[in-house]
Design a protein around this motif. Structure first.
Motif, PDB file in Angstrom:
ATOM      1  N   ALA A 124    -118.421  14.105 -20.739  1.00 30.94           N
ATOM      2  CA  ALA A 124    -118.483  12.812 -21.604  1.00 30.94           C
ATOM      3  C   ALA A 124    -117.847  13.208 -22.498  1.00 30.94           C
ATOM      4  O   ALA A 124    -118.753  13.382 -23.456  1.00 30.94           O
ATOM      5  N   HIS A 126    -119.634   9.816 -26.193  1.00 32.05           N
ATOM      6  CA  HIS A 126    -119.858   8.448 -26.523  1.00 32.05           C
ATOM      7  C   HIS A 126    -119.660   7.906 -27.847  1.00 32.05           C
ATOM      8  O   HIS A 126    -119.775   9.570 -29.163  1.00 32.05           O
ATOM      9  N   ILE A 143    -115.597   8.314 -20.149  1.00 29.99           N
ATOM     10  CA  ILE A 143    -115.040   9.391 -18.083  1.00 29.99           C
ATOM     11  C   ILE A 143    -114.379  10.322 -17.962  1.00 29.99           C
ATOM     12  O   ILE A 143    -113.256   9.170 -18.342  1.00 29.99           O
ATOM     13  N   VAL A 149    -120.103   9.282 -13.193  1.00 27.40           N
ATOM     14  CA  VAL A 149    -121.041   9.448 -14.220  1.00 27.40           C
ATOM     15  C   VAL A 149    -122.314   9.714 -13.023  1.00 27.40           C
ATOM     16  O   VAL A 149    -122.919   9.829 -12.252  1.00 27.40           O
ATOM     17  N   ASP A 197    -108.088   9.231 -18.095  1.00 20.40           N
ATOM     18  CA  ASP A 197    -109.643   8.833 -18.826  1.00 20.40           C
ATOM     19  C   ASP A 197    -110.467   7.155 -18.935  1.00 20.40           C
ATOM     20  O   ASP A 197    -109.468   6.524 -19.189  1.00 20.40           O
TER      21      ASP A 197
END
Length: 224
Positions: A124, A126, A143, A149, A197
């Motif tokens: 993952a 961010h 993700i 998650v 994704d």
């Protein structure tokens, strides 16, 4: 694109009156840019507000116009960064890249190909988004397809807006334009669907409550 999960009336009313802080406004405005139904609801709320204003006589100003306008904005919680709601492009993809509607595109600096991802672990990624208002944390999340998650709860409110791909959260499917609102009552583990994704915009006003002790240990480093 069919949006099935819309912004709540309570949150939309707060947006219409300027009561939301910057992070929440970005999420709601970006959702509205993708959601014709949401824009119609916002328009009705604004029309109703206009009727109420017309039915009440105005009070005389006690200072010059500039000072009065600044005072009004402070009382309503409106800053110069209030995002405008703009209609999204008809195409979700342009030149092979997912199109981000305004106001999010300006915060990111382009579409998804402009994102500088940081690893979160387990595949993952961010990208934190800097705000003038520090009352919320805003980030893009990526993700991996088919992956979950980490299971978590909430100490406050969380808004998750899907920008690309989709995820399952229990029995519900959230795809591009869908907005999930979570609070202290929700414990969940969203799972990105297979094949693509899932990229989301996530806004929180408090740290998440992870079930995993390992994630709780490194949570201050990750800033989530």
């Amino acid at each position: 694109m069919t949006i099935r999960h819309h912004v709540s009336d309570e949150l939309l009313l707060d947006y219409a009156t300027g009561a939301l802080s910057e992070g929440w406004r970005i999420a709601v405005a970006t959702h509205l840019a993708l959601c014709p139904q949401g824009r119609r609801r916002l328009s009705l709320m604004e029309m109703a507000g206009g009727v109420l204003v017309r039915e009440h006589p105005p009070e005389p100003l006690r200072s010059n116009d500039d000072e009065a306008w600044i005072s009004i904005k402070k009382r309503l919680g409106v800053s110069e960064m209030q995002p405008a709601v703009l209609q999204a492009d008809d195409l979700a993809v342009r030149g092979g890249a997912v199109v981000l509607p305004e106001p999010l595109r300006s915060y990111v600096g382009g579409d998804l190909e402009s994102v500088k991802w940081r690893p979160l672990g387990r595949g993952a990624y961010h990208m934190p988004i800097e705000l003038e208002d520090e009352s919320t944390k805003v980030r893009l999340l990526r993700i991996p397809a088919g992956k979950p998650v980490p299971e978590h709860g909430h100490r406050g409110r969380e808004l998750t807006l899907v920008l690309s791909g989709s995820f399952h959260d229990g029995e519900a499917l959230f795809a591009r334009g869908d907005l999930e609102e979570a609070d202290e009552t929700l414990q969940h583990q969203p799972v990105a669907t297979e094949g693509e994704d899932c990229i989301c915009l996530a806004v929180t006003d408090a740290p998440l409550k992870f079930r995993s002790w390992l994630l709780r240990a490194i949570q201050p480093i990750l800033g989530i």
